[in-house]
Design an enzyme around this catalytic site. Structure first.
Site, short mmCIF file in Angstrom:
data_model
loop_
_atom_site.label_atom_id
_atom_site.label_comp_id
_atom_site.label_asym_id
_atom_site.label_seq_id
_atom_site.Cartn_x
_atom_site.Cartn_y
_atom_site.Cartn_z
N HIS A 88 -2.94 6.68 2.79
CA HIS A 88 -3.39 5.31 2.47
C HIS A 88 -4.72 5.54 3.24
CE1 HIS A 88 -4.24 1.30 1.55
NE2 HIS A 88 -3.63 0.93 2.48
N ASN A 110 -10.95 0.36 0.62
CA ASN A 110 -8.90 -0.01 0.11
C ASN A 110 -8.95 0.31 -0.65
OD1 ASN A 110 -6.80 -0.29 0.96
ND2 ASN A 110 -6.67 -1.22 2.93
N CYS A 132 0.97 -1.07 0.39
CA CYS A 132 -0.11 -0.32 -0.23
C CYS A 132 0.60 1.37 0.14
CB CYS A 132 -0.82 0.07 1.28
SG CYS A 132 -1.91 -1.25 1.59
N1 ACO Z 1 -18.22 -7.85 11.29
C1 ACO Z 1 -18.39 -8.32 11.78
N2 ACO Z 1 -17.67 -8.59 13.24
C2 ACO Z 1 -16.59 -8.70 12.92
C3 ACO Z 1 -16.01 -8.59 11.56
C4 ACO Z 1 -16.71 -8.48 11.01
N3 ACO Z 1 -17.00 -7.75 9.04
N4 ACO Z 1 -14.52 -9.05 11.25
C5 ACO Z 1 -13.97 -9.16 12.20
N5 ACO Z 1 -15.03 -9.47 13.33
C6 ACO Z 1 -15.46 -9.58 14.95
C7 ACO Z 1 -13.95 -10.84 14.88
O1 ACO Z 1 -14.49 -12.46 14.18
C8 ACO Z 1 -13.63 -10.93 16.75
O2 ACO Z 1 -15.18 -11.43 16.78
P1 ACO Z 1 -14.49 -11.64 18.68
O3 ACO Z 1 -13.99 -11.02 19.37
O4 ACO Z 1 -16.06 -12.46 19.23
O5 ACO Z 1 -13.34 -12.97 18.31
C9 ACO Z 1 -14.49 -9.41 16.41
O6 ACO Z 1 -15.19 -8.52 15.39
C10 ACO Z 1 -13.49 -8.40 16.75
O7 ACO Z 1 -12.50 -8.11 15.90
P2 ACO Z 1 -10.96 -7.61 15.68
O8 ACO Z 1 -10.29 -8.10 14.53
O9 ACO Z 1 -10.24 -7.99 16.80
O10 ACO Z 1 -11.66 -6.64 15.01
P3 ACO Z 1 -10.85 -5.08 15.05
O11 ACO Z 1 -12.00 -4.08 15.86
O12 ACO Z 1 -9.10 -4.95 15.30
O13 ACO Z 1 -11.37 -4.80 13.61
C11 ACO Z 1 -10.40 -4.80 11.32
C12 ACO Z 1 -10.87 -5.99 12.07
C13 ACO Z 1 -11.59 -3.45 10.59
C14 ACO Z 1 -9.98 -5.53 10.20
C15 ACO Z 1 -9.10 -4.20 12.18
O14 ACO Z 1 -8.34 -4.63 13.05
C16 ACO Z 1 -8.17 -2.79 11.41
O15 ACO Z 1 -8.62 -1.92 11.15
N6 ACO Z 1 -7.24 -3.35 10.83
C17 ACO Z 1 -6.44 -2.36 9.71
C18 ACO Z 1 -6.95 -3.28 8.85
C19 ACO Z 1 -6.15 -2.24 7.84
O16 ACO Z 1 -6.38 -1.10 7.26
N7 ACO Z 1 -4.43 -2.43 6.93
C20 ACO Z 1 -4.32 -1.49 6.49
C21 ACO Z 1 -3.32 -2.36 5.64
S1 ACO Z 1 -3.14 -4.12 4.40
C22 ACO Z 1 -4.12 -2.83 3.16
O17 ACO Z 1 -3.80 -1.35 3.19
C23 ACO Z 1 -3.83 -3.64 1.56
#
Ligand code: ACO
Length: 312
Positions: A238, A268, A113
């Site tokens: 990004h 994204n 990215c």
């Molecule tokens: N809908 C509902 N629940 C979900 C979803 C969804 N789409 N995705 C995950 N969950 C659940 C998980 O299963 C988890 O459940 P559990 O507690 O029962 O195990 C709970 O939500 C929390 O999961 P986390 O992964 O801890 O959720 P988080 O708040 O971290 O959000 C997310 C996930 C949005 C992916 C976050 O981690 C994030 O934004 N990470 C950065 C990702 C990113 O932007 N990367 C960019 C670089 S890569 C690139 O750009 C190509």
């Protein structure tokens, strides 16, 4: 002429808009969860004919037109992509051939990215060194080709699109020094593993924490450019997800400086997200030609790169 600047910017957004509600028909999630955790409302997903090369050509055509240049004026084409349809050949020579940039040298950069910012830095250095008069940077991504549509933690984020810029010589430098780095000890944090698994995999919370830890680096980018954060016309990180975008930009402590929020509508798009977001801000009149904007890419690697540039 010893400097370099952006001469033109062009983008391509696929026609198909996919809403959060559409995604809820495929995985166990909700519009509210996606909007609250990522800020994303819709994303653009390419149709079959909107290939990485085709989207890149369209964005490049517009960038050349904006710069008032023809394809024959281009000395080099740099592709910035991590979703090329094939390992070989690269994307840049195919884009150059379709454009008619017959004199251009061509190569790709895979900086995940952060690829657009690495490519801009490379192109600017080529212009400053005199090895090219005009360099076309084409960031084009089809993340949907690598999306696991049963993985609710990633399929909600990923999208397709392209953005291109033309870089040429200038009397004063309009592209500031790049600040870059990496944490290559965590290749599994964002990966397409290969060897039978061609799906995008991500350790979301770990990536989130790493991205937020880069806040001080944005200040370094401004320092190296000799631009105070409050002098910026916009902050264009990004477009990973809105929480990261707002945390990174918010860390600079300049609440009056507009922040790019293209991720809300576009999802994204990896290396393409920064030119897409900048174009959106220019179209809306939030920034104008000559304005200093902070670009900051980060992602797979884990790697990052940023610079302050003046708008084309
Ligand atoms: N809908 C509902 N629940 C979900 C979803 C969804 N789409 N995705 C995950 N969950 C659940 C998980 O299963 C988890 O459940 P559990 O507690 O029962 O195990 C709970 O939500 C929390 O999961 P986390 O992964 O801890 O959720 P988080 O708040 O971290 O959000 C997310 C996930 C949005 C992916 C976050 O981690 C994030 O934004 N990470 C950065 C990702 C990113 O932007 N990367 C960019 C670089 S890569 C690139 O750009 C190509």
């Amino acid at each position: 002429m010893t400097g370099a600047r952006l001469l033109g910017l062009g983008t391509y957004r696929p026609g198909r808009l996919v809403t959060n509600d559409e995604i809820t028909r495929q995985v166990d999630t909700s519009d509210l969860w996606i909007r609250t955790r990522t800020g994303i409302s819709t994303r653009r997903i390419a149709d079959d004919d909107e290939t990485t090369v085709a989207m890149g050509v369209s964005a490049a055509d517009k960038a050349l037109a904006a710069a008032g240049l023809a394809a024959r004026d281009v000395d080099a084409v740099i592709g910035a992509t991590c979703t090329a349809p094939s390992q070989i050949p690269g994307t840049a020579p195919q884009v150059a051939a379709r454009l008619g940039a017959s004199a251009a040298g061509t190569f790709d950069i895979n900086g995940g990215c952060a690829g657009f910012c690495y490519a801009v830095s490379t192109a600017a250095d080529m212009v400053r060194a005199g090895s090219a008069r005009h360099v076309l940077v084409v960031a084009t991504e089809r993340l949907s080709d690598y999306t696991d549509w049963s993985d609710r933690s990633t399929c909600i984020l990923l999208a397709d699109g392209a953005g291109a810029v033309v870089i040429g010589a200038a009397e004063t430098d309009h592209i500031g020094p790049a600040v870059w780095g990496h944490d290559g000890s965590r290749p599994e944090a964002i990966q397409v593993p290969g060897r039978g698994d061609n799906s995008f995999r991500m350790e979301g919370p770990a990536v989130f924490r790493w991205a937020i830890s880069l806040v001080p680096t944005l200040r370094t980018v401004c320092d190296r450019a000799g631009v105070a954060p409050e002098e910026l016309a916009a902050i264009v990180p990004h477009q990973a997800n809105l929480r990261i975008v707002e945390a990174l930009a918010g860390g600079l402590g300049v609440p009056d400086v507009p922040i790019a929020r293209d991720v809300v509508d576009s999802g994204n798009t990896s290396a393409a997200s920064i030119p897409l977001a900048l174009d959106r801000m220019m179209e809306a009149g939030e920034v104008v030609s000559g304005d200093p904007v902070l670009l900051f890419g980060f992602g797979a690697g884990l790697t990052y790169c940023g610079q302050v540039v003046r708008c084309p």
